[in-house]
Write a protein that holds these residues in place. Structure first.
Motif, PDB file in Angstrom:
ATOM      1  N   THR A 125       0.812  -1.319   0.070  1.00 56.63           N
ATOM      2  CA  THR A 125       0.105   0.038  -0.013  1.00 56.63           C
ATOM      3  C   THR A 125       0.930   1.167   0.168  1.00 56.63           C
TER       4      THR A 125
ATOM      5  N   TRP B  54      -0.324  -1.748   7.497  1.00 51.96           N
ATOM      6  CA  TRP B  54      -0.759  -2.581   8.550  1.00 51.96           C
ATOM      7  C   TRP B  54       0.710  -2.883   9.339  1.00 51.96           C
TER       8      TRP B  54
ATOM      9  N   ASP C 216     -14.400   4.989  10.748  1.00 49.22           N
ATOM     10  CA  ASP C 216     -14.287   4.837   9.256  1.00 49.22           C
ATOM     11  C   ASP C 216     -12.883   4.939   8.639  1.00 49.22           C
ATOM     12  N   GLN C 217     -11.809   4.899   9.363  1.00 51.28           N
ATOM     13  CA  GLN C 217     -10.505   4.743   8.967  1.00 51.28           C
ATOM     14  C   GLN C 217      -9.853   3.363   9.291  1.00 51.28           C
ATOM     15  N   THR C 218      -9.226   2.717   8.123  1.00 46.24           N
ATOM     16  CA  THR C 218      -9.025   1.350   8.095  1.00 46.24           C
ATOM     17  C   THR C 218      -8.098   0.857   9.397  1.00 46.24           C
ATOM     18  N   TYR C 219      -7.094   1.529   9.353  1.00 51.11           N
ATOM     19  CA  TYR C 219      -6.194   1.244  10.535  1.00 51.11           C
ATOM     20  C   TYR C 219      -6.231   1.273  11.788  1.00 51.11           C
TER      21      TYR C 219
ATOM     22  N   ARG D 173      -8.474  -1.504  12.393  1.00 47.35           N
ATOM     23  CA  ARG D 173      -7.626  -2.529  12.724  1.00 47.35           C
ATOM     24  C   ARG D 173      -6.896  -2.566  14.029  1.00 47.35           C
TER      25      ARG D 173
ATOM     26  N   SER E 253     -16.918  -4.296   7.268  1.00 49.30           N
ATOM     27  CA  SER E 253     -15.970  -3.500   6.076  1.00 49.30           C
ATOM     28  C   SER E 253     -15.599  -4.600   5.060  1.00 49.30           C
TER      29      SER E 253
ATOM     30  N   GLU F 298     -12.689  -3.842   3.569  1.00 49.81           N
ATOM     31  CA  GLU F 298     -11.410  -3.279   3.426  1.00 49.81           C
ATOM     32  C   GLU F 298     -10.531  -4.644   3.653  1.00 49.81           C
TER      33      GLU F 298
ATOM     34  N   TYR G 268      -7.518  -5.240   4.983  1.00 48.73           N
ATOM     35  CA  TYR G 268      -6.693  -5.129   6.097  1.00 48.73           C
ATOM     36  C   TYR G 268      -7.544  -5.126   7.462  1.00 48.73           C
ATOM     37  N   ILE G 269      -8.700  -4.819   7.416  1.00 53.07           N
ATOM     38  CA  ILE G 269      -9.504  -5.145   8.254  1.00 53.07           C
ATOM     39  C   ILE G 269     -10.095  -6.609   8.234  1.00 53.07           C
TER      40      ILE G 269
END
Length: 237
Positions: A30, A102, A131-134, A137, A165, A167, A169-170
């Protein structure tokens, strides 16, 4: 050092290992390769130890966003040196919106969080609702790290299962959480697979990761394989 480059960034650039840069870039698809310097983690941790608590480190942590992957990791390792819970939590929450991969996400675990688990839970709930991917995670990772042993509650896997999600990575972290939970809290977690409570991709990825674990017995692995659902395993990628 360029005019807008901090002394810490200059130190990181001076520590570059070109061969390691090429290797590390492949692990973090990414990020553009030019944002990876190529500094090994033990060296970053050593630098964090030497800088912790200094005005230079405080200025560096305020200067967000960072440009380089190693700057983000150094920031994470500096936060791990914080011994005050409130300061560590404030630092993590200020930094999480800027976490963009990640590896940085999974590397940041302030030890002080282990000593204040009850106070950590409200923050985890906020992170799971982000609402933020990391950020999401990270919240799942904190539940996995701190709340699957003596502090486990059946509510916690339900919180993770409720995360919706697409996503990658989630979804990977959800699968990792449930595979780990199967080894530590099998009675509470088994119904999530037996009753198909997870999305097909996460369900199958959980089974895959659990079957790769030495903590899952051969009998459990056989039962898990029988629960696999049809569909492409990499559909979420």
């Amino acid at each position: 050092m360029t005019q807008d480059q901090s002394p810490i960034t200059a130190r990181l650039l001076a520590l570059q290992d070109p061969g390691y840069q090429a290797f590390q870039s492949k692990l973090i698809p990414t990020l553009p390769p030019q944002r990876v310097i190529g500094v090994r983690t033990p060296i970053l941790r050593q630098l964090a130890r030497s800088l912790a608590g200094s005005p230079e480190a405080e200025e560096f942590c305020r200067a967000l966003p960072h440009t380089y992957y190693e700057e983000n990791n150094l920031h994470a390792f500096l936060l791990e040196r914080e011994k005050d819970f409130d300061a560590a939590l404030a630092g993590v929450e200020a930094f999480l919106p800027y976490v963009d991969n990640w590896a940085t996400c999974d590397s940041m675990s302030p030890p002080v969080f282990r000593r204040e688990k009850a106070r950590l839970l409200p923050a985890i709930r906020r992170w799971l609702a982000s609402d933020q991917t990391y950020t999401v995670r990270y919240g799942i990772g904190m539940l996995m790290q701190h709340f699957l042993d003596e502090d486990f509650c059946p509510e916690y896997p339900a919180l993770v299962a409720a995360v919706q999600s697409e996503e990658y990575y989630i979804q990977m972290m959800i699968a990792w959480y449930f595979a780990t939970a199967l080894a530590k809290q099998p009675e509470a977690v088994w119904p999530y697979l037996a009753e198909g409570r997870l999305s097909p991709w996460v369900h199958n990825k959980t089974i895959q990761k659990a079957c790769e674990s030495r903590r899952i017995t051969p009998g459990q692995k056989a039962a898990l394989r029988a629960l696999r659902r049809p569909g492409r395993g990499d559909a979420a990628r």
